[in-house]
Design a protein around this motif. Structure first.
Motif, short mmCIF file in Angstrom:
data_model
loop_
_atom_site.label_atom_id
_atom_site.label_comp_id
_atom_site.label_asym_id
_atom_site.label_seq_id
_atom_site.Cartn_x
_atom_site.Cartn_y
_atom_site.Cartn_z
N SER A 60 -2.16 41.76 0.39
CA SER A 60 -2.24 42.38 1.81
C SER A 60 -1.24 42.11 2.51
CB SER A 60 -3.56 41.62 2.65
OG SER A 60 -3.13 40.19 2.59
N ALA A 61 -0.36 41.11 2.63
CA ALA A 61 0.84 40.90 3.12
C ALA A 61 1.92 41.79 2.75
CB ALA A 61 1.39 39.51 3.11
N TYR A 62 1.95 42.23 1.48
CA TYR A 62 2.90 43.04 0.90
C TYR A 62 2.49 44.40 1.42
CZ TYR A 62 4.77 46.04 -2.71
OH TYR A 62 5.43 47.37 -3.48
N ARG A 63 1.22 45.14 1.55
CA ARG A 63 1.02 46.22 1.92
C ARG A 63 1.09 46.35 3.11
NH1 ARG A 63 -1.96 49.42 -1.44
NH2 ARG A 63 -2.76 48.30 -3.34
N ASN A 64 0.81 45.30 4.14
CA ASN A 64 1.22 45.28 5.44
C ASN A 64 2.71 45.56 6.06
OD1 ASN A 64 0.13 45.02 8.53
ND2 ASN A 64 1.15 42.98 8.22
N LEU A 65 3.54 44.80 5.13
CA LEU A 65 4.93 44.85 5.60
C LEU A 65 5.32 46.32 5.13
CD1 LEU A 65 7.67 43.40 6.09
CD2 LEU A 65 7.71 42.89 3.95
N VAL A 66 5.13 46.82 4.01
CA VAL A 66 5.38 48.20 3.84
C VAL A 66 4.98 49.32 4.76
CG1 VAL A 66 5.36 49.95 2.00
CG2 VAL A 66 5.79 47.69 1.47
N ASN A 67 3.71 49.21 5.17
CA ASN A 67 3.18 50.00 6.10
C ASN A 67 3.67 50.11 7.24
OD1 ASN A 67 1.28 51.29 3.98
ND2 ASN A 67 -0.41 49.66 4.52
N LYS A 68 3.97 48.80 7.60
CA LYS A 68 4.66 48.57 9.20
C LYS A 68 5.97 49.45 9.27
CE LYS A 68 4.56 44.62 11.44
NZ LYS A 68 4.73 43.15 11.44
N LEU A 69 6.90 49.20 7.85
CA LEU A 69 8.21 49.55 8.03
C LEU A 69 8.02 51.32 7.84
CD1 LEU A 69 10.98 49.15 7.90
CD2 LEU A 69 10.82 48.98 5.40
N ARG A 70 6.94 51.73 7.07
CA ARG A 70 6.92 53.21 7.06
C ARG A 70 6.46 53.78 8.44
NH1 ARG A 70 3.56 53.04 1.90
NH2 ARG A 70 4.88 54.03 0.41
N ARG A 71 5.54 53.11 9.18
CA ARG A 71 5.37 53.72 10.47
C ARG A 71 6.62 53.77 11.43
NH1 ARG A 71 0.79 50.37 9.48
NH2 ARG A 71 1.33 48.99 10.79
N LYS A 72 7.71 53.02 11.03
CA LYS A 72 8.88 52.87 11.98
C LYS A 72 9.86 54.04 11.53
CE LYS A 72 8.36 48.29 13.73
NZ LYS A 72 8.74 46.75 13.90
N LEU A 73 9.91 54.14 10.16
CA LEU A 73 10.84 55.01 9.48
C LEU A 73 10.55 56.28 9.31
CD1 LEU A 73 12.33 52.58 6.83
CD2 LEU A 73 13.29 52.95 9.26
N GLY A 74 9.03 56.54 9.28
CA GLY A 74 8.56 57.94 8.80
C GLY A 74 7.73 57.50 7.31
N GLN A 75 6.58 58.27 7.27
CA GLN A 75 5.72 57.93 6.11
C GLN A 75 6.53 58.22 4.96
OE1 GLN A 75 2.83 56.32 5.91
NE2 GLN A 75 3.18 56.02 8.29
N ASP A 76 7.15 59.33 4.85
CA ASP A 76 7.87 59.70 3.34
C ASP A 76 9.30 59.00 3.13
OD1 ASP A 76 5.72 61.60 3.23
OD2 ASP A 76 7.01 63.08 4.28
N SER A 77 9.62 58.06 4.11
CA SER A 77 10.55 57.21 3.73
C SER A 77 10.70 56.33 2.73
CB SER A 77 11.23 56.60 5.10
OG SER A 77 10.14 55.74 5.38
N ILE A 78 9.62 55.86 2.29
CA ILE A 78 9.35 54.85 1.20
C ILE A 78 8.28 55.48 0.25
CG2 ILE A 78 8.49 52.54 0.52
CD1 ILE A 78 9.32 51.73 3.36
N GLN A 79 8.66 55.43 -0.80
CA GLN A 79 7.87 56.24 -1.97
C GLN A 79 7.29 54.93 -2.82
OE1 GLN A 79 9.94 58.12 -5.25
NE2 GLN A 79 7.81 59.00 -5.87
N THR A 80 6.00 55.04 -2.98
CA THR A 80 4.99 54.08 -4.01
C THR A 80 5.05 54.73 -5.07
OG1 THR A 80 4.08 53.05 -2.05
CG2 THR A 80 2.98 52.79 -4.15
N LEU A 81 5.40 53.87 -6.38
CA LEU A 81 4.90 54.29 -7.77
C LEU A 81 4.11 53.16 -8.24
CD1 LEU A 81 7.80 55.39 -7.31
CD2 LEU A 81 8.08 55.63 -9.73
N PRO A 82 2.59 53.42 -8.11
CA PRO A 82 1.42 52.64 -8.45
C PRO A 82 1.65 52.12 -9.74
CG PRO A 82 0.57 55.05 -7.84
CD PRO A 82 2.19 54.98 -8.12
N GLY A 83 1.65 50.51 -9.53
CA GLY A 83 1.90 49.58 -10.55
C GLY A 83 3.08 49.45 -10.86
#
Length: 228
Positions: free
Chosen positions: A197-220
């Motif tokens: 949850s801390a990992y997802r929260n950190l990534v999502n907070k950064l995405r909201r500031k930079l733009g949703q497409d600025s960070i790509q997730t490759l599942p697993g």
């Protein structure tokens, strides 16, 4: 020296040597220095790992079964003229050194080498990487990031990032275009175990500031920055 050691902790390395004892002892030291170390026991395995992982720095023994170090470097240099490569050798013959010059190696190390000699050679690699990387990059979504000041701007306004958000962005830009695993992020910027949850929260907070497409997730697998 502290700056060099910090930069090494941001980098990945491919290390190949066919001597099991030397390989294990050296790999232990390298894992202390680098964020991630891939280890190969022969030239063919080294080339396969290079193609899969695209490490920041390559360290190869010259005499290995399958493909020797020089042959591995020739394969790499056919498509990649930039990645810093160090060669390990048990002798200093003129022909070996001439081949090293032709293949644009960063340096060579005579076995056995001490830690200071290794750090000196790795410092040259870091300087080469820093010369190749632009001082400022633009992410998809419009945010601009300055690697020297670590400042971030979007639509003309400087963004305020939290300490861990800033560390994560710096790590993703430094390692672009490679994918960074959650475990590597945890090692680099988290003091204790990082919950999902801390990992997802950190990534999502950064995405909201930079733009949703600025960070790509490759599942697993992990995440990576998306640059324009």
């Amino acid at each position: 020296m502290d700056k060099i050691l910090y930069r090494l902790r941001e980098c990945s390395l491919l290390f190949a040597d066919d001597d099991p004892l030397f390989r294990e002892e050296t790999a232990q030291l390298l894992r202390y220095l680098f964020r991630e170390v891939a280890v190969a026991g022969d030239g063919r395995e080294a080339l396969e790992l290079y193609r899969q992982q695209r490490p920041d720095i390559v360290l190869l023994d010259i005499l290995m079964p399958g493909l020797n170090g020089i042959e591995v470097v020739r394969h790499i240099r056919a498509h990649d003229p930039y990645t810093p490569i160090l060669m390990l050798t048990g002798h200093s013959s003129e022909s070996v050194l001439l081949d090293a010059v032709k293949l644009h190696l960063e340096d060579y190390l005579l076995k056995p080498f001490d830690q200071k000699r290794l750090i000196d050679a790795l410092s040259r690699c870091i300087r080469r990487l820093d010369q190749l990387q632009p001082a400022r990059v633009r992410l998809v979504g419009g945010a601009e990031y300055d690697l020297e000041s670590r400042g971030v701007w979007r639509e003309g306004q400087q963004l305020r990032l939290g300490a861990k958000e800033s560390e994560l962005l710096h790590l993703l830009v430094r390692t672009h275009p490679r994918v960074v695993a959650k475990s590597a992020i945890e090692d680099a910027i988290w003091e204790n175990d990082m919950t999902e949850s801390a990992y997802r929260n950190l990534v999502n907070k950064l995405r909201r500031k930079l733009g949703q497409d600025s960070i790509q997730t490759l599942p697993g697998i992990g995440i990576r920055a998306v640059l324009q």
